[in-house]
Design a protein around this motif. Structure first.
Motif, PDB file in Angstrom:
ATOM      1  N   ILE A  47       8.217   4.842  -1.174  1.00  0.00           N
ATOM      2  CA  ILE A  47       6.774   5.043  -1.104  1.00  0.00           C
ATOM      3  C   ILE A  47       6.259   5.613  -2.420  1.00  0.00           C
ATOM      4  O   ILE A  47       5.214   5.207  -2.937  1.00  0.00           O
ATOM      5  CB  ILE A  47       6.426   5.993   0.064  1.00  0.00           C
ATOM      6  N   GLY A  48       7.009   6.564  -2.964  1.00  0.00           N
ATOM      7  CA  GLY A  48       6.618   7.163  -4.238  1.00  0.00           C
ATOM      8  C   GLY A  48       6.604   6.158  -5.373  1.00  0.00           C
ATOM      9  O   GLY A  48       5.696   6.154  -6.222  1.00  0.00           O
ATOM     10  N   HIS A  49       7.615   5.279  -5.417  1.00  0.00           N
ATOM     11  CA  HIS A  49       7.665   4.253  -6.463  1.00  0.00           C
ATOM     12  C   HIS A  49       6.514   3.258  -6.317  1.00  0.00           C
ATOM     13  O   HIS A  49       5.929   2.814  -7.321  1.00  0.00           O
ATOM     14  CB  HIS A  49       9.003   3.517  -6.413  1.00  0.00           C
ATOM     15  N   GLU A  50       6.197   2.900  -5.073  1.00  0.00           N
ATOM     16  CA  GLU A  50       5.105   1.947  -4.866  1.00  0.00           C
ATOM     17  C   GLU A  50       3.777   2.539  -5.330  1.00  0.00           C
ATOM     18  O   GLU A  50       2.961   1.858  -5.954  1.00  0.00           O
ATOM     19  CB  GLU A  50       5.021   1.528  -3.396  1.00  0.00           C
ATOM     20  N   TYR A  51       3.565   3.818  -5.032  1.00  0.00           N
ATOM     21  CA  TYR A  51       2.327   4.461  -5.478  1.00  0.00           C
ATOM     22  C   TYR A  51       2.290   4.575  -6.998  1.00  0.00           C
ATOM     23  O   TYR A  51       1.237   4.397  -7.622  1.00  0.00           O
ATOM     24  CB  TYR A  51       2.202   5.838  -4.835  1.00  0.00           C
ATOM     25  N   MET A  52       3.437   4.865  -7.604  1.00  0.00           N
ATOM     26  CA  MET A  52       3.491   4.922  -9.067  1.00  0.00           C
ATOM     27  C   MET A  52       3.147   3.563  -9.663  1.00  0.00           C
ATOM     28  O   MET A  52       2.417   3.477 -10.676  1.00  0.00           O
ATOM     29  CB  MET A  52       4.888   5.370  -9.526  1.00  0.00           C
ATOM     30  N   ALA A  53       3.645   2.489  -9.068  1.00  0.00           N
ATOM     31  CA  ALA A  53       3.317   1.148  -9.550  1.00  0.00           C
ATOM     32  C   ALA A  53       1.810   0.923  -9.495  1.00  0.00           C
ATOM     33  O   ALA A  53       1.216   0.348 -10.430  1.00  0.00           O
ATOM     34  CB  ALA A  53       4.046   0.093  -8.720  1.00  0.00           C
ATOM     35  N   LYS A  54       1.184   1.365  -8.428  1.00  0.00           N
ATOM     36  CA  LYS A  54      -0.267   1.229  -8.300  1.00  0.00           C
ATOM     37  C   LYS A  54      -0.972   1.962  -9.435  1.00  0.00           C
ATOM     38  O   LYS A  54      -1.907   1.426 -10.054  1.00  0.00           O
ATOM     39  CB  LYS A  54      -0.720   1.774  -6.948  1.00  0.00           C
ATOM     40  N   LYS A  55      -0.550   3.189  -9.721  1.00  0.00           N
ATOM     41  CA  LYS A  55      -1.195   3.974 -10.776  1.00  0.00           C
ATOM     42  C   LYS A  55      -0.967   3.348 -12.150  1.00  0.00           C
ATOM     43  O   LYS A  55      -1.856   3.355 -13.007  1.00  0.00           O
ATOM     44  CB  LYS A  55      -0.680   5.412 -10.747  1.00  0.00           C
ATOM     45  N   THR A  72      -5.101  -6.662 -12.355  1.00  0.00           N
ATOM     46  CA  THR A  72      -5.381  -6.990 -10.965  1.00  0.00           C
ATOM     47  C   THR A  72      -4.114  -6.807 -10.137  1.00  0.00           C
ATOM     48  O   THR A  72      -3.024  -7.196 -10.562  1.00  0.00           O
ATOM     49  CB  THR A  72      -5.869  -8.445 -10.845  1.00  0.00           C
ATOM     50  N   HIS A  73      -4.239  -6.224  -8.950  1.00  0.00           N
ATOM     51  CA  HIS A  73      -3.053  -6.020  -8.115  1.00  0.00           C
ATOM     52  C   HIS A  73      -3.458  -5.916  -6.655  1.00  0.00           C
ATOM     53  O   HIS A  73      -4.652  -5.802  -6.327  1.00  0.00           O
ATOM     54  CB  HIS A  73      -2.299  -4.755  -8.546  1.00  0.00           C
ATOM     55  N   SER A  74      -2.448  -5.944  -5.790  1.00  0.00           N
ATOM     56  CA  SER A  74      -2.698  -5.895  -4.349  1.00  0.00           C
ATOM     57  C   SER A  74      -2.107  -4.647  -3.704  1.00  0.00           C
ATOM     58  O   SER A  74      -2.016  -4.563  -2.475  1.00  0.00           O
ATOM     59  CB  SER A  74      -2.090  -7.137  -3.681  1.00  0.00           C
ATOM     60  N   LEU A  75      -1.696  -3.671  -4.494  1.00  0.00           N
ATOM     61  CA  LEU A  75      -1.045  -2.478  -3.945  1.00  0.00           C
ATOM     62  C   LEU A  75      -2.081  -1.472  -3.450  1.00  0.00           C
ATOM     63  O   LEU A  75      -3.107  -1.244  -4.092  1.00  0.00           O
ATOM     64  CB  LEU A  75      -0.158  -1.824  -5.010  1.00  0.00           C
ATOM     65  N   ALA A  76      -1.772  -0.860  -2.328  1.00  0.00           N
ATOM     66  CA  ALA A  76      -2.663   0.149  -1.755  1.00  0.00           C
ATOM     67  C   ALA A  76      -1.972   1.508  -1.766  1.00  0.00           C
ATOM     68  O   ALA A  76      -0.741   1.600  -1.777  1.00  0.00           O
ATOM     69  CB  ALA A  76      -3.029  -0.231  -0.318  1.00  0.00           C
ATOM     70  N   ALA A  77      -2.758   2.555  -1.790  1.00  0.00           N
ATOM     71  CA  ALA A  77      -2.194   3.901  -1.715  1.00  0.00           C
ATOM     72  C   ALA A  77      -1.576   4.121  -0.341  1.00  0.00           C
ATOM     73  O   ALA A  77      -2.093   3.622   0.665  1.00  0.00           O
ATOM     74  CB  ALA A  77      -3.284   4.934  -1.972  1.00  0.00           C
ATOM     75  N   PRO A  78      -0.461   4.846  -0.270  1.00  0.00           N
ATOM     76  CA  PRO A  78       0.163   5.091   1.040  1.00  0.00           C
ATOM     77  C   PRO A  78      -0.727   5.967   1.916  1.00  0.00           C
ATOM     78  O   PRO A  78      -1.404   6.878   1.432  1.00  0.00           O
ATOM     79  CB  PRO A  78       1.458   5.820   0.671  1.00  0.00           C
ATOM     80  N   VAL A  79      -0.745   5.658   3.194  1.00  0.00           N
ATOM     81  CA  VAL A  79      -1.471   6.485   4.158  1.00  0.00           C
ATOM     82  C   VAL A  79      -0.431   7.346   4.873  1.00  0.00           C
ATOM     83  O   VAL A  79       0.342   6.852   5.698  1.00  0.00           O
ATOM     84  CB  VAL A  79      -2.252   5.615   5.159  1.00  0.00           C
TER      85      VAL A  79
END
Length: 272
Positions: A183-191, A199-206
């Protein structure tokens, strides 16, 4: 500051375990991990099929090792974007020459900038390891001050990890408390993608509310962490070896991005 999305994008990731992807377990991939850099490359490739990606990062590497082992091969690929994360393992050392660390970091950034590639830097996060290690916060704050200065001086992109409040949640971290979770890596990718202006399709974790833990549960968890993660780490430090000594770079040469949907069965999703 953002960068223009050039065609074709040649993204080379350089660094340590943060960039290798440790903590984001995926047994389908080299070194059994995925990580934010893979996730960024995947999003870039969805909108730019000709994008290429290499990841030279290896766990346990200190700044000098990263510069000696990874920087020249990275620049030889004529990248358009180089992510550079280094110094975290140096900060954990018993003895630290901050001036030498900062000088080495700035020299590396200058070399990348002189190549004509866009440079992506990161501040370090105050990882909540243990109250005993709270003095590391001062080292990290001082190093981050220099990273911000260097970023401004060389006109680099900067992901200010230190400021991301979501990482105060323990679910953003792997059980070893040192590396980000999936989850942390996915959020880092978003940032990162936001900083790139991509452009991207990543959302912040809820993240739902954390369940309170009793003192006994906390003590049991701390004891397991000391036995499972801290003791082997101290043993490696004493012996002068690294957890990455037997590994090779995950994606050592520029290549088309490997999209996860082409790998077959997906790994079990992380539970929040």
């Amino acid at each position: 500051m953002t960068m223009a999305m050039e065609t074709p994008m040649r993204f080379v990731a350089v660094g340590d375990s943060f960039t290798e992807g440790v903590g984001d377990v995926d047994l389908r991939l080299p070194n059994d991990c995925r990580g934010w850099a893979d996730r960024v490359a995947e999003e870039l490739a969805r909108h730019q099929p000709q994008a290429q990606y290499a990841n030279l990062a290896l766990r346990g590497r200190r700044l000098r090792q990263i510069v000696v082992e990874q920087l020249e091969p990275a620049l030889a690929m004529a990248p358009t974007l180089v992510s550079f994360h280094a110094g975290g393992n140096d900060l954990l050392g018993a003895r630290l020459d901050m001036r030498m660390l900062v000088r080495g970091f700035e020299d590396a950034v200058a070399r990348i900038a002189d190549s004509g590639a866009h440079v992506l830097l990161f501040t370090e996060y105050n990882v909540p390891l243990s109250p005993v290690l709270e003095p590391l916060k001062l080292r990290t704050a001082v190093f981050n001050k220099h990273i911000r200065r260097i970023s401004a001086a060389y006109g680099t992109l900067l992901v200010d990890h230190w400021c991301f409040e979501k990482y105060q949640d323990r679910r953003m971290w792997a059980p070893d408390r040192l590396h980000m979770s999936g989850i942390g890596h996915e959020y880092m990718a978003k940032k990162v993608l936001e900083v790139l202006g991509a452009t991207h399709s990543l959302a912040a974790p809820v993240l739902g509310a954390l369940q309170p833990r009793s003192r006994a549960e906390i003590m049991t968890d701390d004891a397991a962490w000391l036995r499972r993660d801290v003791a082997p780490w101290l043993s490696r430090r004493f012996r002068g070896v690294s957890s990455g000594d037997h590994l090779s770079a995950r994606w050592p040469a520029l290549m088309p991005v490997v999209l996860p949907e082409r790998l077959g069965t997906s790994p079990e999703p992380a539970r929040i």
